[in-house]
Design an enzyme around this catalytic site. Structure first.
Site, PDB file in Angstrom:
ATOM      1  N   SER A 431       0.816  -1.216   0.000  1.00  0.00           N
ATOM      2  CA  SER A 431       0.000   0.000   0.000  1.00  0.00           C
ATOM      3  C   SER A 431       0.850   1.266   0.000  1.00  0.00           C
ATOM      4  O   SER A 431       0.356   2.335  -0.309  1.00  0.00           O
ATOM      5  CB  SER A 431      -0.953   0.004   1.195  1.00  0.00           C
ATOM      6  OG  SER A 431      -0.281  -0.368   2.359  1.00  0.00           O
ATOM      7  N   HIS A 452      -2.465  -2.377  -6.481  1.00  0.00           N
ATOM      8  CA  HIS A 452      -2.936  -1.918  -5.174  1.00  0.00           C
ATOM      9  C   HIS A 452      -4.459  -1.997  -5.097  1.00  0.00           C
ATOM     10  O   HIS A 452      -5.166  -1.151  -5.658  1.00  0.00           O
ATOM     11  CB  HIS A 452      -2.432  -0.490  -4.924  1.00  0.00           C
ATOM     12  CG  HIS A 452      -2.857   0.073  -3.610  1.00  0.00           C
ATOM     13  ND1 HIS A 452      -3.153   1.391  -3.421  1.00  0.00           N
ATOM     14  CD2 HIS A 452      -3.059  -0.533  -2.413  1.00  0.00           C
ATOM     15  CE1 HIS A 452      -3.512   1.584  -2.162  1.00  0.00           C
ATOM     16  NE2 HIS A 452      -3.472   0.431  -1.540  1.00  0.00           N
ATOM     17  N   GLU A 464      -5.468   0.302  -8.284  1.00  0.00           N
ATOM     18  CA  GLU A 464      -4.390   1.162  -8.758  1.00  0.00           C
ATOM     19  C   GLU A 464      -3.294   0.242  -9.284  1.00  0.00           C
ATOM     20  O   GLU A 464      -2.777  -0.583  -8.530  1.00  0.00           O
ATOM     21  CB  GLU A 464      -3.831   1.926  -7.552  1.00  0.00           C
ATOM     22  CG  GLU A 464      -3.937   3.397  -7.615  1.00  0.00           C
ATOM     23  CD  GLU A 464      -3.344   4.070  -6.363  1.00  0.00           C
ATOM     24  OE1 GLU A 464      -2.918   5.194  -6.492  1.00  0.00           O
ATOM     25  OE2 GLU A 464      -3.308   3.469  -5.268  1.00  0.00           O
ATOM     26  N   ASN A 502      -3.271   6.779  -1.637  1.00  0.00           N
ATOM     27  CA  ASN A 502      -2.775   6.978  -0.274  1.00  0.00           C
ATOM     28  C   ASN A 502      -1.964   8.261  -0.139  1.00  0.00           C
ATOM     29  O   ASN A 502      -1.877   8.836   0.946  1.00  0.00           O
ATOM     30  CB  ASN A 502      -1.953   5.767   0.178  1.00  0.00           C
ATOM     31  CG  ASN A 502      -2.867   4.611   0.558  1.00  0.00           C
ATOM     32  OD1 ASN A 502      -4.067   4.812   0.777  1.00  0.00           O
ATOM     33  ND2 ASN A 502      -2.326   3.419   0.619  1.00  0.00           N
TER      34      ASN A 502
HETATM   35  P1  NAI Z   1      -2.212  -9.475   6.952  1.00  0.00           P
HETATM   36  O1  NAI Z   1      -1.318  -9.359   8.112  1.00  0.00           O
HETATM   37  O2  NAI Z   1      -3.675  -9.692   7.153  1.00  0.00           O
HETATM   38  O3  NAI Z   1      -1.709 -10.654   6.008  1.00  0.00           O
HETATM   39  C1  NAI Z   1      -0.367 -10.864   5.681  1.00  0.00           C
HETATM   40  C2  NAI Z   1      -0.178 -12.339   5.461  1.00  0.00           C
HETATM   41  O4  NAI Z   1       1.110 -12.556   4.922  1.00  0.00           O
HETATM   42  C3  NAI Z   1      -0.260 -13.148   6.759  1.00  0.00           C
HETATM   43  O5  NAI Z   1      -1.185 -14.210   6.575  1.00  0.00           O
HETATM   44  C4  NAI Z   1       1.152 -13.682   6.938  1.00  0.00           C
HETATM   45  O6  NAI Z   1       1.202 -14.943   7.548  1.00  0.00           O
HETATM   46  C5  NAI Z   1       1.603 -13.749   5.481  1.00  0.00           C
HETATM   47  N1  NAI Z   1       3.038 -13.819   5.328  1.00  0.00           N
HETATM   48  C6  NAI Z   1       4.010 -13.200   6.032  1.00  0.00           C
HETATM   49  N2  NAI Z   1       5.202 -13.565   5.567  1.00  0.00           N
HETATM   50  C7  NAI Z   1       5.007 -14.425   4.554  1.00  0.00           C
HETATM   51  C8  NAI Z   1       5.860 -15.170   3.690  1.00  0.00           C
HETATM   52  N3  NAI Z   1       7.170 -15.075   3.784  1.00  0.00           N
HETATM   53  N4  NAI Z   1       5.297 -15.966   2.752  1.00  0.00           N
HETATM   54  C9  NAI Z   1       3.969 -16.049   2.660  1.00  0.00           C
HETATM   55  N5  NAI Z   1       3.105 -15.398   3.459  1.00  0.00           N
HETATM   56  C10 NAI Z   1       3.637 -14.596   4.395  1.00  0.00           C
HETATM   57  O7  NAI Z   1      -1.953  -8.161   6.078  1.00  0.00           O
HETATM   58  P2  NAI Z   1      -2.895  -7.481   4.979  1.00  0.00           P
HETATM   59  O8  NAI Z   1      -3.682  -6.413   5.626  1.00  0.00           O
HETATM   60  O9  NAI Z   1      -3.575  -8.529   4.186  1.00  0.00           O
HETATM   61  O10 NAI Z   1      -1.804  -6.751   4.070  1.00  0.00           O
HETATM   62  C11 NAI Z   1      -1.064  -7.435   3.105  1.00  0.00           C
HETATM   63  C12 NAI Z   1      -0.471  -6.443   2.132  1.00  0.00           C
HETATM   64  O11 NAI Z   1      -1.524  -5.717   1.525  1.00  0.00           O
HETATM   65  C13 NAI Z   1       0.441  -5.399   2.766  1.00  0.00           C
HETATM   66  O12 NAI Z   1       1.505  -5.113   1.875  1.00  0.00           O
HETATM   67  C14 NAI Z   1      -0.467  -4.202   2.940  1.00  0.00           C
HETATM   68  O13 NAI Z   1       0.241  -2.982   2.940  1.00  0.00           O
HETATM   69  C15 NAI Z   1      -1.304  -4.316   1.689  1.00  0.00           C
HETATM   70  N6  NAI Z   1      -2.577  -3.631   1.738  1.00  0.00           N
HETATM   71  C16 NAI Z   1      -3.356  -3.678   2.862  1.00  0.00           C
HETATM   72  C17 NAI Z   1      -4.558  -3.019   2.905  1.00  0.00           C
HETATM   73  C18 NAI Z   1      -5.426  -3.106   4.127  1.00  0.00           C
HETATM   74  O14 NAI Z   1      -6.367  -2.333   4.244  1.00  0.00           O
HETATM   75  N7  NAI Z   1      -5.158  -4.028   5.044  1.00  0.00           N
HETATM   76  C19 NAI Z   1      -5.040  -2.242   1.767  1.00  0.00           C
HETATM   77  C20 NAI Z   1      -4.196  -2.314   0.609  1.00  0.00           C
HETATM   78  C21 NAI Z   1      -3.001  -2.984   0.627  1.00  0.00           C
END
Ligand code: NAI
Length: 717
Positions: A431, A452, A464, A502
């Site tokens: 993000s 994104h 995006e 953002n």
């Molecule tokens: P989250 O914490 O819910 O999920 C992240 C997942 O990645 C977890 O299940 C974790 O176990 C897994 N993970 C960590 N290391 C790993 C690896 N080496 N191999 C495979 N899986 C691994 O986080 P979320 O919120 O889903 O965010 C994920 C990405 O999306 C981030 O880059 C965040 O910035 C981006 N994002 C998040 C938004 C939001 O509102 N939460 C909106 C837009 C983008």
């Protein structure tokens, strides 16, 4: 090639009118089509051998999509639009009063003027097909139905069902249409023409009578007497005002037009509809909503590359890294499109949690009957998982949604690259982290791109796509096409911290936080921005997004842009106290057991810089500070080439972060207020809050040269 939109063929005593607008994918009404209709109805009238008629479409998936919106741009006054509406009324009336009764044979979209024409027909048959939907979507363009819809729909389906359609513009599927009496009969698409001709013949011979609509008992009591109707109108008005906060005048105008039909003669009802259609067509709200319509339509044809766009490659399967909140959302919308998804996370528990989250999204669709049980099972079975990249080797695209940490992003990219085919795409859902940084470690940086998504992925319409100077054009077109396949409105932006959405959200949120720092009450800030037209207030948004995520994002932005995008003290203090927002049931607001917001958490004030000491700042000052911080940053995004053109930024702001649609987007807003005024307002604020409101060079130049972002006349994009 024929330049005629309508053709007439005789089947014994039934005339079949086929609508097939040349060189267009859909049928639309324009003045010339209406003139053709007029001529055809005259021919039918004069041919005594014709006893009945059928109106059918020659397009494979559309009956009639409505009026040609280009024609609306020609209106120079409300009177022009009222005249156009009255012209439409005359045609619909001829259809209704035709000596030879007309059957509407509906397959595919039957929208706006298309549905109004169908309503003027004596009998309606629709195909039982997912593409067959009926709607009066005019309010979505800031208009009201102008070809009799506000008069004939209530008469056909009853007041409440009609208001539900007119005030939301929502699609009604064939089955529901039959239930509410909007159509008289459903048939298989193969039988449509044949049965329509048969019904026309029966109507002509007087052996088929139009069936009376069946109301439910409750509706009968409410609608069939003036007092009950008054209650329905009053409730609808109250609800509309509450929901729209008075920003969408077409909703009230539509109610007034429907009401006029109940209170006066039919002529008065139609005249009021035409008058109000004119008033709405000349309104600024409609101008902005029509702009957004054109902007999103234009974006559908834009692949975001300079020069000739290479053909997008098919993406028939994907991998998703990280089965968390975003990964699960991305997997769910892919499965909905029939795309198999291979999930990868670090533990089997995480993978299982991800699959369960996909199931929840699909289950919701099943419960709402948007999909069948069979579709639910089929879609869910498309998602499988692993902890060690098995099944990734042949994938054309992998979307990465692991933790927002550069180390983790680099690690997974390094693990994946040797496994993937040379042509595979690595799309990151970061993000805030610049894609160029993520691609630094890549062997094939030209195959790395940003994708994104916004949260919740299955609900938010924007995607995006972020490109670096190294991203290959074919990777861009393939990713854009894939995003569209997932049902998203896609904008292509250049790489920089925060990208576009953002980036412009950051100063807005910071400014709201600074108001908190100064002692303005939480709900005062939120209400001010709701009144401006945002769907949620900025402090509520912090709770929704997660205060930890906002904190991380704020840190990235201030590291990149310095003091101008420094987060507020309040955010840091609340985060420091361990409050995460709604997901932790503790943030700026209180949440009940079910996670429902239950008012401001008064105890949070003790953490804020002024403690319980409150300051009062006028609503318009709150709005000005938050909005100007945002639009100034948006102007910088044009200046720096983050967005390729204002159109993309306006769509991105409306669909990505909820900028009020009736204001068209940040650049449209600047044009509306006036660049000179915006610069003056920024300068004034900058003297009070030095550094944060320095007008960007582009705005200053535009003000000096008298330029705008959009031309003041003509097609908006
Ligand atoms: P989250 O914490 O819910 O999920 C992240 C997942 O990645 C977890 O299940 C974790 O176990 C897994 N993970 C960590 N290391 C790993 C690896 N080496 N191999 C495979 N899986 C691994 O986080 P979320 O919120 O889903 O965010 C994920 C990405 O999306 C981030 O880059 C965040 O910035 C981006 N994002 C998040 C938004 C939001 O509102 N939460 C909106 C837009 C983008």
């Amino acid at each position: 090639m024929s330049t005629q939109a309508l053709t007439l063929a005789l089947h014994g005593d039934v005339a079949v009118i086929t609508f097939d607008l040349p060189n267009e994918p859909v049928n639309k009404f324009s003045a010339s089509v209406i003139a053709e209709f007029d001529a055809i109805l005259t021919t039918i009238e004069q041919n005594r051998a014709v006893k009945a008629a059928v109106l059918i479409s020659g397009k494979p998936e559309v009956f009639i999509a409505g009026a040609d919106i280009d024609a609306f741009l020609e209106f120079r006054s409300a009177q022009d639009a009222t005249d156009a509406s009255a012209f439409g009324h005359r045609m619909m009336q001829r259809l209704e009063k035709s000596r030879a009764p007309v059957v509407a044979a509906i397959h595919g979209g039957c929208l706006g003027g298309g549905l109004e024409a169908a309503l003027a027909c004596a009998y309606r048959i629709a195909t039982e097909h997912p593409k067959t939907v009926m709607a009066l979507p005019e309010v979505q363009l800031g208009l009201i139905p102008g070809a009799g819809g506000t008069q004939r729909l209530p008469r056909t389906v009853g007041l409440q069902a009609a208001l539900d359609m007119i005030l939301t513009g929502k699609n009604v599927r064939a089955k529901k249409a039959l239930q509410i009496g909007l159509v008289d009969e459903l048939v298989h698409p193969n039988m449509l023409r044949e049965i329509a001709i048969q019904r026309a013949r029966e109507l002509g011979a007087g052996t088929l009578r139009h069936q009376e609509k069946k109301h439910g008992a409750k509706e009968m009591v409410l609608e069939d007497n003036p007092i009950g109707r008054a209650v329905v109108f009053r409730q609808a008005r109250e609800m509309t005002l509450k929901k729209s906060r008075g920003h969408y005048p077409a909703l009230l105008a539509a109610l007034d037009a429907v009401s006029a039909g109940y209170h006066g003669s039919p002529e008065q009802g139609f005249a009021e509809e035409a008058r109000l259609f004119g008033v709405m067509a000349a309104s600024p709200v409609s101008k902005e909503l029509i702009f957004l319509f054109y902007a999103t339509t234009a974006l559908k044809k834009d692949f975001g590359v300079v020069g000739t766009a290479p053909a997008p490659q098919p993406v028939k399967r994907i991998g998703v890294l990280g089965t968390g909140f975003m990964g699960a959302g991305i997997a769910a919308i892919s499965a909905m499109q029939g795309i198999p998804v291979r999930f990868k996370d670090t533990t089997l528990e995480q993978v299982a949690r991800g699959i369960a989250a996909v199931r929840d999204v699909l289950k919701d669709r099943l419960t709402k009957r948007q999909i069948t049980r069979q579709q639910f099972d089929d879609q869910l079975s498309l998602v499988s998982g692993t902890v060690n990249y098995t099944g990734f080797r042949q994938l054309p695209m992998v979307v990465e949604a692991v933790f927002e940490e550069i180390g983790v992003k680099h690690k997974v990219l390094a693990e994946l690259e040797p496994l993937l085919a040379d042509h595979a795409i690595f799309a990151t859902n970061t993000s805030t982290i610049p894609i160029t940084r993520i691609a630094e470690g890549a062997k094939r940086p030209e195959r790395v791109i940003g994708m994104h998504f916004f949260s919740p992925v299955h609900k938010m319409p924007l995607l995006e796509v972020i490109v670096t100077p190294k991203t290959s054009p074919e990777v861009i077109t393939t990713t854009v096409a894939f995003g569209r396949k997932l049902g998203k409105t896609v904008i292509v932006v250049n790489d920089a911290p925060g990208f576009f959405a953002n980036r412009i959200l950051a100063p807005y949120i910071n400014e709201a936080g600074r108001l908190l720092d100064e002692g303005v009450a939480i709900d005062t800030i939120d209400t001010a921005m709701l009144d401006f037209g945002f769907p949620v207030g900025p402090i509520t948004l912090l709770d929704e997004v997660g205060i930890d995520i906002a904190g991380k994002s704020g840190a990235v932005m201030s590291a990149a842009f310095g003091d101008r995008l420094q987060p507020s003290q309040s955010l840091g203090k609340v985060l420091g106290a361990g409050r995460l927002g709604r997901k932790g049931k503790k943030g700026f607001y209180v949440y009940d057991e079910n996670g429902k917001k239950a008012g401001v958490d008064e105890s949070v004030y003790a953490l804020l810089p002024t403690g319980s000491r409150r300051t009062t700042i006028a609503k318009d000052v709150i709005q000005q500070r938050c909005v100007l911080a945002m639009v100034n940053e948006a102007a910088r995004c044009v200046e720096e080439g983050i967005v390729r053109q204002p159109r993309d930024g306006d769509v991105g702001a409306v669909f990505g972060i909820g900028f009020p649609p009736f204001r068209g987007g940040p650049y449209r807003y600047i044009d509306t207020v006036g660049v000179v005024q915006i610069v003056q307002q920024l300068e004034r604020l900058n003297t009070q809050h030095p550094g944060r409101f320095t007008p960007c060079a582009l705005l200053v130049n535009m003000a000096q040269e008298g330029r705008r972002f959009y031309s003041a006349t003509g097609k908006p994009v």
